[in-house]
Every structure is written in C-alpha cells, then in structure tokens.
Enzyme design. Structure first.
Site, mmCIF file in Angstrom:
data_model
loop_
_atom_site.group_PDB
_atom_site.id
_atom_site.type_symbol
_atom_site.label_atom_id
_atom_site.label_comp_id
_atom_site.label_asym_id
_atom_site.label_seq_id
_atom_site.Cartn_x
_atom_site.Cartn_y
_atom_site.Cartn_z
ATOM 1 N N ASP A 269 0.860 -1.297 0.074
ATOM 2 C CA ASP A 269 0.086 0.086 -0.085
ATOM 3 C C ASP A 269 0.855 1.207 0.037
ATOM 4 O O ASP A 269 2.137 1.088 0.296
ATOM 5 C CB ASP A 269 -1.032 0.166 1.361
HETATM 6 C C1 BGC Z 1 -4.926 3.405 0.114
HETATM 7 C C2 BGC Z 1 -4.994 2.224 -0.897
HETATM 8 C C3 BGC Z 1 -4.989 3.214 -2.352
HETATM 9 C C4 BGC Z 1 -3.399 3.875 -2.402
HETATM 10 C C5 BGC Z 1 -3.300 4.842 -3.748
HETATM 11 C C6 BGC Z 1 -3.676 4.280 -0.156
HETATM 12 O O1 BGC Z 1 -3.928 5.018 0.862
HETATM 13 O O2 BGC Z 1 -4.878 2.694 1.237
HETATM 14 O O3 BGC Z 1 -6.364 1.833 -0.911
HETATM 15 O O4 BGC Z 1 -5.009 2.298 -3.301
HETATM 16 O O5 BGC Z 1 -3.596 4.769 -1.213
HETATM 17 O O6 BGC Z 1 -4.162 5.833 -3.748
#
Ligand code: BGC
Length: 695
Positions: A269
């Site tokens: 993530d």
């Molecule tokens: C989120 C993800 C997301 C990523 C990219 C993160 O903060 O938890 O779900 O895909 O950001 O935007």
C-alpha cells in the site's frame, strides 16, 4: 510455431550486444540477466507521487491523477506501468493543463451496495465497465477491489468493502476482478490483510488468532484469488501479530503463494519507506509509491551481502511478468473516450439491483404515480454518491434524489426545494486542494423547523426524508452523531412522521449511507425505509425508480444492522473513542501500548457480524444479515444437494415482476444466487455452487 518464436527470441537475447535486448513476453530471463543491480532495484521501486500530484503540479505524466507508476528502463524496452484507484470507478484527474478535453470516469455504487446485489453477474458487468474506462484512459492496473471484512460498523472504509462474511466478500470480489481483467487491465485486491480500522492505520497491530485469521480475514482473499487470479495483491499498512504485512513472509509467500497458488505480483500500500530489503525477502515485489532512497538501500544491501540478489531477482521477474501483460506494453493506444453513457446505464442498473427495502408497512411503497412529494433532509438535494479518499471518483455529474423524483413524474414542493437549495449553497464545505483530489462531505444536516413541516404537509401526498452519512479513508466513524442519529435528525424524523401521520399521509426514510447506522430506536416511526447506500452518480434516478415501483427492490443486507453498537463484541476492541481522528491519531511507535490504537485484540474471535448471533445468546439485531423486502412474493422450493451444487426453484407468487435472492446458511453462508427478473407466476431453477475453494 511457438517453439520457433522462442528459439528466435533466445537467439536475439543471446546474440544481441549488451544493452540491446528488449523485453518481450518470451525473453524475461534474458532481460533479467542483462539488468544491472541498480536497474533491478529501480524496477521494484515505484516512481513516486508524480502522477498522483500532476493535477496540481502540472507534471507531464501519462495519466494525471493516477496513484502511482513503475519506473521505465528504456534501454531494455521496459515501459512505465500506470496504477490507479479505485473500487467505485477509476480515480484520475478530470482536467489536464494542456487539454480542453475532460477525463471523467463513471461513479459506480460503493462496494457495500455491490455486495447487496448478491449478484455476481451484475458485479462482473460493473467490473468490465470500470476496466474499460481504465483501458481507454491508459491505466494498466486498477487498485481495486477493496475487500477487507467489515469487522465493525465504524471502520471508515467499510463503504469500499463488501461484507462481514468471507464467502460473499470473496465471490463478489472475484466477479469484480473477472470483469475488470476481461478488458485486459489488471487489478489489485486490497488490503491484504486484517486491515479493519483507519485509526493509526500505518502502525496498528491486528492481534488475531491464526484460526480466526484464516477463517475470516484471509478466507475472503483466498476465495477471490482462487476464483479470479488477480494480476496483483496489495499488502496492507497494518501489522498482524507484530509483523508488518508488507514484510511478512508467512503471509506473502507461505500462505498466499505456496498454499493458495497465487502467481501474480504483490505491491505495498502507499506506505513510504520501511525496511525495503525485508519487504523484498518476504515476497513483496513492488514498493509504492516508491522513493529513490529505496533503490540505493536495495543496492547497498545486496552489495553488503545482507540481501541475496536471488531474492531481488524473484521480485524483478514478477514485475516483468506483470509488465508484459499490460496494455501499455502490448502497444494499446487509449482512446481517451470511453463510452460513459453506456457505463452510466450499468451504474444505474447496479444501484437498482443493490438497494435494500428495510421496511414497508401498509404498502407505503411504491408511491402512487404522479403524487406530490415533500422531500426533507439535505441528502434529498445533495446525494452522496460515494465515500472519500482513494475510493473517490471524479464523475461527470450526480443525479440527486429531487432530480430523480422529478424525472419519474413526481411533483416536488418548491418551498422545500428553494429552502434546501439556499441552505446547501451557503453551507457546502469550501473546496480545498485535498477535497478536490479525494472528495468531501456535503453540507451538514439542516435544523428543520417543525412549523415548516406543518406548513407544507397539506400540499403533499407523502413525505420522504433522506439521512446521509459520509466517511472515508484516513479516519474511522464516530459513535455519536454518526452511527447514532444526530439530535436534529431524530427531531426531523419525529416531526415529519407526526405531522404527516396526523393527516393520514405516509413517510419514507431513505438512507444514503456508506456504512451501518443505528436503526432500532427510530425504525418504527416511518412507514417505509429504503437503504440506498451511496449509490453512485445515477443514485437519484435509481432510488426514484424503486420508490415509484418501476423497479422492484431485490437487494439484501451483506452486513448485520445490530440493535445497539455494543451488541457486537468487536465494539469492545475498536477505537470508537478515537473515531473521526486522522489515521495517525495517537499512533506511530509512540502509540504501541495503547489498546485499539497501537494494537487491536480481535478478541471476539469468529463472532463477527451474524456469526455472533449464531454462536452466542444475544439480543436480536435490528436487521439481520441477508435481510431485505420486495414488492412481490416468492415461493422457494426445498433446496436439493446434488454433488457439488444445490438446486432450488423459485417462483414469483406475487403481482409484480421481481428478482429473488436465495441464501443458503448452515449455520454460516454456504452459497447464494439471484434469479433473473421473474414475471408474476414465472419460475426459475437456480443451480448454486456448493464447494468454494477448499480452505
Ligand atoms: C490506500 C489504497 C490506495 C492507495 C493509492 C492508499 O492510501 O490505502 O487503498 O490504493 O492509497 O491511492
């Protein structure tokens, strides 16, 4: 033929002068052996926030607003791959500095509504439409579906997720993945795993017994992965039993790959720098969004003999295997013009399939054709189509409920339309840079003076009240005024019901919410309750068509609505007192010892959602898992187990056409399915698969 191509590719690979081998589907080994250590490290570290922030900085990137990219290595013919959110539609910037064109994406209903359809085929169509928009805008991998178990009603991201049950969650996620990937675009099932709260999300340690972990929090991923083969998995921010999931070899290699046979790529993530070599060693292949210093860290670590180069090679190979599948690698030229009109129709159909009718006393619904409707509640004029954060979508428009009702031939009261219109104009939150990127809450609820209700009640045939809730990434929900109704909302429901009932007129409450709210204390006041969830950009039209009876409701709850928040045992182990604060609240290393912040004991074990009511004596929920009413009636025959499936015949015994959901529990969910639209008197025999991928 294939052999000849391979031999030619091999020859080119070995004969080409250094630096001349170019990546093909067949020569990954050659490319790998050609790469320098620095290039290998470069490939597993994303290109940073450049594309995400391009809407603000104006940076020249392929897809402004996409969450991330990989780094290109042009001497080896390796292009940069674009990764973009998210679950309810593609999240990219709708406008670009050097272009007059717009790049809007369809705002589909949220995850909880998609699972409320109990209709894998419908969800696959939604996935295919989203996948097509990704393809036509130049996105290679969609960062969706979000599929964590809805452990507690207050998790701020429940709206993105599907269910408290791993089978429903896994099957719906698989349908979504199959839909997106049918367009030749990848997915990233997320957030792997046990990421069930936003408070202190980068550090929180989910302390879960292995049996519970496997039975609930991994089981949904296992089902989705085995049924759909997603191209990628996104490892979550949190820790499980002390280890960050992104560097947990047991989770990412032993379970995910060796036990379940996952053959795709794992990315982080959007973490920022952690222990990069440890992440590589655990089987985490791609660091997102990626920092340059991580490249140096990897090079250093291999040179010092701390990280075996072979471990890095395994991850590099997986990145290359992903790249050769992508549209950009295969020379696809995005049209920049997906068919938004036909996708809007899919969004509307999905919303209509997932809206749940919770109450309908004395046949309050459907409303009389052409009746005069008094619409109360800010949400009636400012529908919230989806949640905030990375699950936000820049959609071209939102159909509000007042617009949907007018379109269905209902007459609205100008007094109320003007009053709410003026209030919303004055009270809508100011647009900031962040809300521009990630969405925001709407205007708060208005204090409704009882005298206004009294003054309009005579002119209307019935009343509708909308209750709205907003939530999103980075914070959990509150108990007071969020799970529980606000005082002004309670007063509005009580006043409207009293005044309208005194005139013999009926009242319907529409819930425009991303997650579960308390209903037990007020649900007897109105005549009907419609759970619209956050139904996407076509929401107002979809709700209006349910209210008018053009569509017969067929959604069912994918999650329990408890009578009281504390009825659910997870509530004793959830940071509800930190709710609403940022994801960093009380956190970081400093919060390590703070219960429900530094760590969260999953002490309720398997007693999540409806399993609690099956396993323990407890007061009945307000609305149970699987619940939902219809405008027609069905007779469901006795299910017959037949080898690997269950056969069951459903007959529409009522007066209007409708769809029925069949849910087989024993005592937990075993299988489910949904009929097509059955005319009165019509039957359909469903054959439902019984054995999902074995644990
Ligand atoms: C989120 C993800 C997301 C990523 C990219 C993160 O903060 O938890 O779900 O895909 O950001 O935007």
């Amino acid at each position: 033929m294939r052999k000849t191509v391979c031999i030619i590719a091999l020859l080119f690979g070995s004969l080409a002068a250094p630096g001349q081998v170019k990546l093909t589907r067949e020569n990954i080994d050659d490319v790998l052996s050609e790469m320098t250590l620095k290039e290998k490290a470069t490939l597993v570290v994303g290109a940073g926030y450049k594309s995400m922030l391009a809407g603000i900085t104006g940076a020249d990137v392929r897809v402004p607003g996409a969450a991330g990219m990989t780094r290109a290595i042009s001497r080896l013919g390796i292009p940069a791959v674009v990764l973009s959110d998210g679950p309810a539609g593609v999240r990219i910037e709708p406008a670009r500095k050097r272009s007059k064109a717009t790049f809007y994406c369809t705002g589909f209903p949220i995850g909880s509504l998609l699972s409320s359809t109990w209709n894998p085929e419908m969800v696959e169509r939604v996935g295919a439409a989203i996948g097509n928009e990704a393809l036509e805008y130049g996105v290679d991998v969609l960062l969706a579906p979000g599929m964590n178990i809805q452990r507690n009603p207050l998790c701020g991201r429940n709206f993105e997720y599907y269910s408290e049950d791993p089978l429903l969650s896994g099957v719906i996620a698989a349908s979504y993945v199959n839909g997106v990937q049918s367009e030749g675009v990848g997915t990233s099932v997320k957030h792997f795993a046990a990421n069930n709260q936003e408070t202190n999300r980068f550090w929180n340690d989910s302390r879960v017994d292995e049996e519970v972990l496997r039975g609930l929090y991994l089981r949904n991923f296992e089902i989705a992965i085995k049924l759909s083969r997603p191209w990628t998995v996104m490892a979550s921010y949190n820790r499980i039993n002390g280890i960050h999931t992104q560097q947990d070899k047991w989770l990412l290699t032993d379970v995910l790959r060796d036990e379940w046979g996952f053959d795709g790529l794992v990315m982080t993530d959007w973490t920022g720098k952690r222990d990069t070599p440890a992440q590589i060693s655990a089987g985490c292949d791609l660091m997102e969004p990626g920092e340059k210093s991580q490249i140096n860290e990897l090079v250093r670590s291999v040179k010092r003999g701390e990280l075996p180069e072979e471990a890095l090679d395994i991850c590099v190979r997986r990145v290359l295997e992903l790249i050769v599948k992508t549209p950009v690698f295969n020379g696809y030229t995005p049209s920049q013009a997906p068919d938004l009109k036909s996708h809007a129709a899919v969004a509307q159909e999905a919303a209509e399939d997932g809206i749940v009718l919770l109450e309908n006393r004395s046949r309050a619904l459907p409303l009389e054709r052409g009746s005069v409707v008094a619409l109360f509640g800010v949400g009636s004029y400012q529908l919230l189509p989806g949640g905030t954060g990375s699950g936000h979508v820049h959609r071209p428009y939102v159909v509000n409920l007042d617009e949907g009702m007018a379109g269905e031939g209902f007459t609205l009261l100008p007094t109320l339309t003007d009053l709410y219109g003026r209030y919303i104009d004055k009270n809508k939150p100011k647009k900031t840079m962040l809300s521009g990127m990630l969405g925001s809450a709407g205007a708060p609820e208005m204090e409704l003076d009882r005298s206004i209700v009294e003054s309009v009640a005579g002119e209307a045939d019935c009343a509708i009240i909308t209750i709205s809730r907003q939530a999103g990434e980075g914070g959990d929900r509150h108990l007071e005024g969020d799970f529980l109704l606000e005082e002004k909302e309670k007063r509005m429901i009580a006043d409207v019901c009293e005044v309208f009932h005194s005139l013999g007129k009926k009242v319907t409450v529409v819930l425009n919410v991303g997650g579960v709210i308390e209903t037990a204390s007020w649900k007897d006041l109105p005549d009907a309750i419609v759970l619209a969830w956050q139904p996407g950009q076509e929401g107002g039209r979809a709700v209006a068509r349910i209210l008018s009876g053009k569509v017969c409701p067929s959604g069912r709850l994918p999650v329990t609505f408890p009578a009281g928040y504390f009825d659910l045992p997870s509530s004793a182990h959830f940071p509800y007192e930190y709710s609403g604060r940022s994801s960093m609240a009380g956190g970081g290393n400093a919060g390590d010892d703070v219960p429900n912040v530094g760590y969260t004991e999953y002490a309720e074990g398997m007693e999540v959602g409806y399993r609690h009511y099956v396993l323990s004596e407890s007061p009945a929920p307000s609305y149970p898992f699987g619940y939902g009413l219809s405008y027609t009636t069905f007779e469901t025959g006795t299910p017959v187990i037949d080898g690997n499936s269950v056969t069951v015949t459903v007959t529409n015994t009522g007066a209007v056409a409708g769809k029925e959901v069949v849910i087989i529990m024993d005592p937990f969910l075993q299988t489910f399915g949904k009929t097509r639209l059955l005319l009165p008197g019509e039957s359909q025999t469903l054959v439902l698969p019984l054995f999902f991928p074995a644990p």
